[in-house]
Design an enzyme around this catalytic site. Sequence first.
Site, PDB file in Angstrom:
ATOM      1  N   HIS A 121       0.810  -1.232   0.000  1.00 12.47           N
ATOM      2  CA  HIS A 121       0.000   0.000   0.000  1.00 12.47           C
ATOM      3  C   HIS A 121       0.839   1.276   0.000  1.00 12.47           C
ATOM      4  O   HIS A 121       0.318   2.359   0.259  1.00 12.47           O
ATOM      5  CB  HIS A 121      -0.973  -0.005   1.191  1.00 12.47           C
ATOM      6  CG  HIS A 121      -2.039  -1.059   1.065  1.00 12.47           C
ATOM      7  ND1 HIS A 121      -2.898  -1.399   2.084  1.00 12.47           N
ATOM      8  CD2 HIS A 121      -2.379  -1.856   0.023  1.00 12.47           C
ATOM      9  CE1 HIS A 121      -3.719  -2.359   1.681  1.00 12.47           C
ATOM     10  NE2 HIS A 121      -3.420  -2.657   0.436  1.00 12.47           N
ATOM     11  N   SER A 190      -7.331  -7.053   9.802  1.00 12.35           N
ATOM     12  CA  SER A 190      -8.727  -7.478   9.897  1.00 12.35           C
ATOM     13  C   SER A 190      -9.100  -8.362   8.708  1.00 12.35           C
ATOM     14  O   SER A 190     -10.139  -9.002   8.710  1.00 12.35           O
ATOM     15  CB  SER A 190      -9.646  -6.262   9.964  1.00 12.35           C
ATOM     16  OG  SER A 190      -9.366  -5.408   8.881  1.00 12.35           O
TER      17      SER A 190
HETATM   18  P1  NAD Z   1      -7.428  -2.680  10.325  1.00 13.04           P
HETATM   19  O1  NAD Z   1      -7.380  -1.416  11.115  1.00 13.04           O
HETATM   20  O2  NAD Z   1      -8.597  -2.957   9.485  1.00 13.04           O
HETATM   21  O3  NAD Z   1      -7.287  -3.936  11.329  1.00 13.04           O
HETATM   22  C1  NAD Z   1      -6.366  -3.952  12.375  1.00 13.04           C
HETATM   23  C2  NAD Z   1      -6.367  -5.340  13.006  1.00 13.04           C
HETATM   24  O4  NAD Z   1      -5.334  -5.384  13.995  1.00 13.04           O
HETATM   25  C3  NAD Z   1      -7.671  -5.709  13.727  1.00 13.04           C
HETATM   26  O5  NAD Z   1      -8.071  -7.001  13.347  1.00 13.04           O
HETATM   27  C4  NAD Z   1      -7.274  -5.675  15.212  1.00 13.04           C
HETATM   28  O6  NAD Z   1      -7.995  -6.623  15.996  1.00 13.04           O
HETATM   29  C5  NAD Z   1      -5.809  -6.038  15.141  1.00 13.04           C
HETATM   30  N1  NAD Z   1      -4.995  -5.582  16.277  1.00 13.04           N
HETATM   31  C6  NAD Z   1      -5.214  -4.529  17.114  1.00 13.04           C
HETATM   32  N2  NAD Z   1      -4.230  -4.435  18.018  1.00 13.04           N
HETATM   33  C7  NAD Z   1      -3.359  -5.459  17.754  1.00 13.04           C
HETATM   34  C8  NAD Z   1      -2.141  -5.898  18.362  1.00 13.04           C
HETATM   35  N3  NAD Z   1      -1.611  -5.256  19.409  1.00 13.04           N
HETATM   36  N4  NAD Z   1      -1.517  -6.989  17.821  1.00 13.04           N
HETATM   37  C9  NAD Z   1      -2.038  -7.641  16.767  1.00 13.04           C
HETATM   38  N5  NAD Z   1      -3.199  -7.277  16.167  1.00 13.04           N
HETATM   39  C10 NAD Z   1      -3.846  -6.194  16.654  1.00 13.04           C
HETATM   40  O7  NAD Z   1      -6.069  -2.688   9.502  1.00 13.04           O
HETATM   41  P2  NAD Z   1      -5.640  -3.465   8.185  1.00 13.04           P
HETATM   42  O8  NAD Z   1      -6.176  -4.857   8.219  1.00 13.04           O
HETATM   43  O9  NAD Z   1      -4.183  -3.235   8.073  1.00 13.04           O
HETATM   44  O10 NAD Z   1      -6.363  -2.771   6.953  1.00 13.04           O
HETATM   45  C11 NAD Z   1      -6.716  -1.435   6.846  1.00 13.04           C
HETATM   46  C12 NAD Z   1      -5.892  -0.552   5.923  1.00 13.04           C
HETATM   47  O11 NAD Z   1      -5.419   0.516   6.711  1.00 13.04           O
HETATM   48  C13 NAD Z   1      -4.671  -1.095   5.275  1.00 13.04           C
HETATM   49  O12 NAD Z   1      -4.848  -0.967   3.930  1.00 13.04           O
HETATM   50  C14 NAD Z   1      -3.489  -0.201   5.708  1.00 13.04           C
HETATM   51  O13 NAD Z   1      -2.772   0.221   4.569  1.00 13.04           O
HETATM   52  C15 NAD Z   1      -4.126   0.974   6.323  1.00 13.04           C
HETATM   53  N6  NAD Z   1      -3.489   1.504   7.552  1.00 13.04           N
HETATM   54  C16 NAD Z   1      -2.149   1.436   7.797  1.00 13.04           C
HETATM   55  C17 NAD Z   1      -1.619   1.921   9.013  1.00 13.04           C
HETATM   56  C18 NAD Z   1      -0.129   1.852   9.286  1.00 13.04           C
HETATM   57  O14 NAD Z   1       0.657   1.901   8.351  1.00 13.04           O
HETATM   58  N7  NAD Z   1       0.285   1.727  10.568  1.00 13.04           N
HETATM   59  C19 NAD Z   1      -2.468   2.477   9.972  1.00 13.04           C
HETATM   60  C20 NAD Z   1      -3.829   2.541   9.681  1.00 13.04           C
HETATM   61  C21 NAD Z   1      -4.325   2.054   8.480  1.00 13.04           C
END
Ligand code: NAD
Length: 245
Positions: A121, A190
């Site tokens: 991404h 997720s």
């Molecule tokens: P999502 O927010 O949809 O899901 C996050 C998942 O992480 C959830 O299932 C949750 O239960 C789990 N989670 C929460 N705390 C956790 C922990 N301590 N350890 C392990 N798992 C934990 O995120 P996604 O599935 O990555 O998809 C959403 C989109 O958001 C992606 O396309 C991504 O590019 C983007 N995104 C990226 C970032 C980043 O780069 N840090 C931040 C926000 C969103």
Amino acid sequence: MTQQTLSRLADHLREAHHVAALTGAGISRESGLPTFREAQSGLWARYRPEDLATPEAFARDPALVWRWYAWRRSLVSDAEPNAAHYALARLEEEAPHFTLITQNVDGLHRRAGSRQLLELHGDITRFRCARCGRYAPTDDLPDEGPPSCDCGGLLRPDVVWFGEALPGAELEHAAEAAAECDVFLVIGTSGVVYPAAGLTGIAMRNGARVISINPDASAAPAGAVQLTGNAADLLPRLVELAYSA
Ligand code: NAD
Ligand code: ZN
């Protein structure tokens, strides 16, 4: 989950020729970065991701989208990789063959030392022109709105927005790794955003053992072994058990 389950999975990890991992926003949670839904809190609560992370949103209100990314970038630059990022960097050194596939745009895997990295991404700290595609230097960027490229187009973050295609070569490599690996780790995602989410199915159909690490047990793909808990706690324990003999 029991220590027994962890040791059993650690054995599989140690015996694997090719390990692949798919990570999502949850792996950076322990670094203080909000997941996608959580990123809608505070100042930005009244906006939906669909209103900010799309080409249409950028065309309609480039300054608004730019400010949202400037805010997320400031969170990223204040954050540090956590124990889960470092455990994956170690896994890359220990496993005969390792592929890391991430949906994150925060660059924390690279900062933790991972090199075999497929960023599906993009990266929030890189910029390119929305018109001609040219990459731009990252210093001295304003927070209020996007600067212009020499061609007259506006700079945008080098990320994949809703409705945009993923980078083809990266996605192809990721699908190959999913098909070839013996163990596929799904960490902190997720699993609802395609096509990244489809990689787990590819791994499963090709006989990989799929291990899900997530505090939310309902996020685990059907057929996966579940490790319910935080990645920053469980992943280092798993990797340590597998390779410290
Ligand atoms: P999502 O927010 O949809 O899901 C996050 C998942 O992480 C959830 O299932 C949750 O239960 C789990 N989670 C929460 N705390 C956790 C922990 N301590 N350890 C392990 N798992 C934990 O995120 P996604 O599935 O990555 O998809 C959403 C989109 O958001 C992606 O396309 C991504 O590019 C983007 N995104 C990226 C970032 C980043 O780069 N840090 C931040 C926000 C969103
Ligand atoms: Zn340009």
